[in-house]
Motif scaffolding. Structure first.
Motif, PDB file in Angstrom:
ATOM      1  N   ARG A 180       4.770  -6.168  -2.335  1.00 19.53           N
ATOM      2  CA  ARG A 180       5.820  -6.746  -3.296  1.00 19.53           C
ATOM      3  C   ARG A 180       5.242  -7.280  -4.422  1.00 19.53           C
ATOM      4  O   ARG A 180       5.960  -7.514  -5.413  1.00 19.53           O
ATOM      5  CB  ARG A 180       6.434  -7.998  -2.323  1.00 19.53           C
ATOM      6  CG  ARG A 180       7.525  -7.522  -1.087  1.00 19.53           C
ATOM      7  CD  ARG A 180       7.991  -8.470  -0.644  1.00 19.53           C
ATOM      8  NE  ARG A 180       8.759  -8.231   0.750  1.00 19.53           N
ATOM      9  CZ  ARG A 180       8.839  -8.796   1.702  1.00 19.53           C
ATOM     10  NH1 ARG A 180       8.355 -10.025   1.899  1.00 19.53           N
ATOM     11  NH2 ARG A 180       9.622  -8.321   2.811  1.00 19.53           N
ATOM     12  N   THR A 181       4.029  -7.707  -4.384  1.00 17.93           N
ATOM     13  CA  THR A 181       3.297  -8.484  -5.412  1.00 17.93           C
ATOM     14  C   THR A 181       2.883  -7.567  -6.488  1.00 17.93           C
ATOM     15  O   THR A 181       2.643  -7.877  -7.653  1.00 17.93           O
ATOM     16  CB  THR A 181       2.292  -9.192  -5.029  1.00 17.93           C
ATOM     17  OG1 THR A 181       1.094  -8.530  -4.292  1.00 17.93           O
ATOM     18  CG2 THR A 181       2.758 -10.499  -3.840  1.00 17.93           C
ATOM     19  N   VAL A 182       2.845  -6.201  -6.168  1.00 15.48           N
ATOM     20  CA  VAL A 182       2.308  -5.068  -7.191  1.00 15.48           C
ATOM     21  C   VAL A 182       3.195  -4.164  -7.418  1.00 15.48           C
ATOM     22  O   VAL A 182       3.016  -3.149  -7.440  1.00 15.48           O
ATOM     23  CB  VAL A 182       0.734  -4.606  -6.617  1.00 15.48           C
ATOM     24  CG1 VAL A 182      -0.257  -5.650  -6.497  1.00 15.48           C
ATOM     25  CG2 VAL A 182       1.103  -4.050  -5.262  1.00 15.48           C
ATOM     26  N   ARG A 183       4.377  -4.453  -7.589  1.00 14.48           N
ATOM     27  CA  ARG A 183       5.492  -3.435  -7.837  1.00 14.48           C
ATOM     28  C   ARG A 183       5.300  -2.548  -8.811  1.00 14.48           C
ATOM     29  O   ARG A 183       5.601  -1.456  -8.703  1.00 14.48           O
ATOM     30  CB  ARG A 183       6.788  -4.360  -7.720  1.00 14.48           C
ATOM     31  CG  ARG A 183       8.150  -3.194  -8.174  1.00 14.48           C
ATOM     32  CD  ARG A 183       9.560  -4.111  -8.106  1.00 14.48           C
ATOM     33  NE  ARG A 183       9.482  -4.558  -6.754  1.00 14.48           N
ATOM     34  CZ  ARG A 183      10.673  -5.162  -6.401  1.00 14.48           C
ATOM     35  NH1 ARG A 183      11.796  -5.432  -7.306  1.00 14.48           N
ATOM     36  NH2 ARG A 183      10.996  -5.502  -5.374  1.00 14.48           N
ATOM     37  N   GLU A 184       4.533  -2.893  -9.928  1.00  9.36           N
ATOM     38  CA  GLU A 184       4.313  -1.925 -10.878  1.00  9.36           C
ATOM     39  C   GLU A 184       3.490  -0.803 -10.370  1.00  9.36           C
ATOM     40  O   GLU A 184       3.650   0.338 -10.711  1.00  9.36           O
ATOM     41  CB  GLU A 184       3.966  -2.699 -12.193  1.00  9.36           C
ATOM     42  CG  GLU A 184       3.771  -1.924 -13.453  1.00  9.36           C
ATOM     43  CD  GLU A 184       5.079  -1.135 -13.858  1.00  9.36           C
ATOM     44  OE1 GLU A 184       5.106   0.250 -14.130  1.00  9.36           O
ATOM     45  OE2 GLU A 184       6.266  -1.662 -13.699  1.00  9.36           O
ATOM     46  N   ARG A 185       2.525  -1.206  -9.837  1.00 14.69           N
ATOM     47  CA  ARG A 185       1.623  -0.184  -9.274  1.00 14.69           C
ATOM     48  C   ARG A 185       2.279   0.681  -8.325  1.00 14.69           C
ATOM     49  O   ARG A 185       2.026   1.907  -8.126  1.00 14.69           O
ATOM     50  CB  ARG A 185       0.457  -0.760  -8.518  1.00 14.69           C
ATOM     51  CG  ARG A 185      -0.608  -1.409  -9.482  1.00 14.69           C
ATOM     52  CD  ARG A 185      -1.746  -2.143  -8.712  1.00 14.69           C
ATOM     53  NE  ARG A 185      -2.420  -1.239  -7.978  1.00 14.69           N
ATOM     54  CZ  ARG A 185      -3.356  -1.821  -7.103  1.00 14.69           C
ATOM     55  NH1 ARG A 185      -3.480  -2.969  -6.865  1.00 14.69           N
ATOM     56  NH2 ARG A 185      -4.190  -0.987  -6.328  1.00 14.69           N
ATOM     57  N   ASN A 228       1.148  -7.793   6.727  1.00 10.42           N
ATOM     58  CA  ASN A 228       0.585  -8.569   5.437  1.00 10.42           C
ATOM     59  C   ASN A 228       0.500  -7.457   4.266  1.00 10.42           C
ATOM     60  O   ASN A 228       0.702  -7.910   3.381  1.00 10.42           O
ATOM     61  CB  ASN A 228      -0.757  -9.001   5.913  1.00 10.42           C
ATOM     62  CG  ASN A 228      -0.625 -10.231   6.997  1.00 10.42           C
ATOM     63  OD1 ASN A 228       0.300 -10.727   6.807  1.00 10.42           O
ATOM     64  ND2 ASN A 228      -1.647 -10.499   7.521  1.00 10.42           N
ATOM     65  N   SER A 229       0.194  -6.255   4.571  1.00 15.98           N
ATOM     66  CA  SER A 229       0.002  -5.410   3.559  1.00 15.98           C
ATOM     67  C   SER A 229       1.324  -4.954   2.963  1.00 15.98           C
ATOM     68  O   SER A 229       1.447  -4.926   1.747  1.00 15.98           O
ATOM     69  CB  SER A 229      -0.637  -3.851   3.917  1.00 15.98           C
ATOM     70  OG  SER A 229      -1.986  -4.367   4.456  1.00 15.98           O
ATOM     71  N   CYS A 276       3.858  -7.331   2.571  1.00 15.54           N
ATOM     72  CA  CYS A 276       3.923  -8.152   1.729  1.00 15.54           C
ATOM     73  C   CYS A 276       3.185  -8.042   0.317  1.00 15.54           C
ATOM     74  O   CYS A 276       3.658  -8.710  -0.594  1.00 15.54           O
ATOM     75  CB  CYS A 276       3.830  -9.499   2.516  1.00 15.54           C
ATOM     76  SG  CYS A 276       4.871 -10.171   3.780  1.00 15.54           S
ATOM     77  N   TYR A 277       1.980  -7.909   0.566  1.00 13.10           N
ATOM     78  CA  TYR A 277       1.137  -7.574  -0.574  1.00 13.10           C
ATOM     79  C   TYR A 277       1.669  -6.712  -1.646  1.00 13.10           C
ATOM     80  O   TYR A 277       1.761  -6.919  -2.763  1.00 13.10           O
ATOM     81  CB  TYR A 277      -0.412  -7.468  -0.216  1.00 13.10           C
ATOM     82  CG  TYR A 277      -1.076  -6.682  -1.395  1.00 13.10           C
ATOM     83  CD1 TYR A 277      -1.697  -7.763  -1.932  1.00 13.10           C
ATOM     84  CD2 TYR A 277      -1.428  -5.273  -1.626  1.00 13.10           C
ATOM     85  CE1 TYR A 277      -2.219  -7.330  -3.307  1.00 13.10           C
ATOM     86  CE2 TYR A 277      -2.078  -5.056  -2.853  1.00 13.10           C
ATOM     87  CZ  TYR A 277      -2.627  -6.111  -3.548  1.00 13.10           C
ATOM     88  OH  TYR A 277      -3.278  -5.697  -4.713  1.00 13.10           O
TER      89      TYR A 277
END
Length: 187
Positions: free
Chosen positions: A161-166, A155-156, A158-159
């Protein structure tokens, strides 16, 4: 991936407690990150109890085979036709070398390994990624089963993937100098 303990806030006079379990069933996560795009690919490897008795291989040999399979996966994700040279920065873990790893590299000539100096996790962008991933997935948590731990890690991942810029910021923090065509800092 071992559940980790870290400093935590608590009520004065009461020490927070987190239980522990044996490390026999812990999953191993192998990941590669692009220093240019911050894209990452991760594979999980189960470490079942009694694996040595069933396979006859110790942890280092099983991890070498897993790393070789991971290299083949990276070669499929980054084919030579589109990526003529892919360099992976690795630390000096014992499973990053060996006959099966050499065979995987011989099969995929466009892959190369760049061995970092010993005791230099600050140069390895994936180490910063592991630190953030552990904080999100495992810090101060006792999992009821290895499956729960693996689910938390996935799950982490996968998460992330949503914050690629960070993640890209983490990667760039390892290499303040401009990157050359191979994705490594100019010297």
């Amino acid at each position: 991936m071992v559940p980790t303990l870290t400093a935590a806030l608590g009520v004065k006079g009461h020490r927070p407690a987190v239980g522990t379990r044996d490390n026999e069933h812990l999953p191993h996560v192998l990941a590669v990150m692009s220093v240019v795009t911050a894209a990452r690919h991760a594979n999980t490897l189960d470490s079942p109890k009694g694996a040595k008795a069933r396979t006859g291989l110790g942890k280092a040999r099983r991890m070498q085979a897993a790393f070789a399979a991971h290299l083949r996966h990276v070669a499929r994700v980054h084919p030579a036709a589109r990526h003529p040279r892919v360099v992976l920065a690795i630390d000096n873990a014992p499973w990053h070398r060996g006959e099966v790893v050499d065979e995987a590299l011989a099969e995929n000539l466009h892959l190369g390994l760049y061995r970092l100096p010993g005791y230099s996790p600050c140069l390895n962008p994936v180490e910063q990624f592991w630190r953030k991933l552990r904080r999100r997935a495992t810090h101060n948590r006792l999992f009821d089963s290895p499956a729960d731990l693996k689910r938390s890690v996935r799950n982490s991942l996968c998460y992330v993937r949503t914050v690629r810029e960070r993640v890209a910021t983490l990667v760039r923090g390892c290499y303040p100098a401009p990157l050359n065509a191979t994705g490594l800092p100019n010297s």
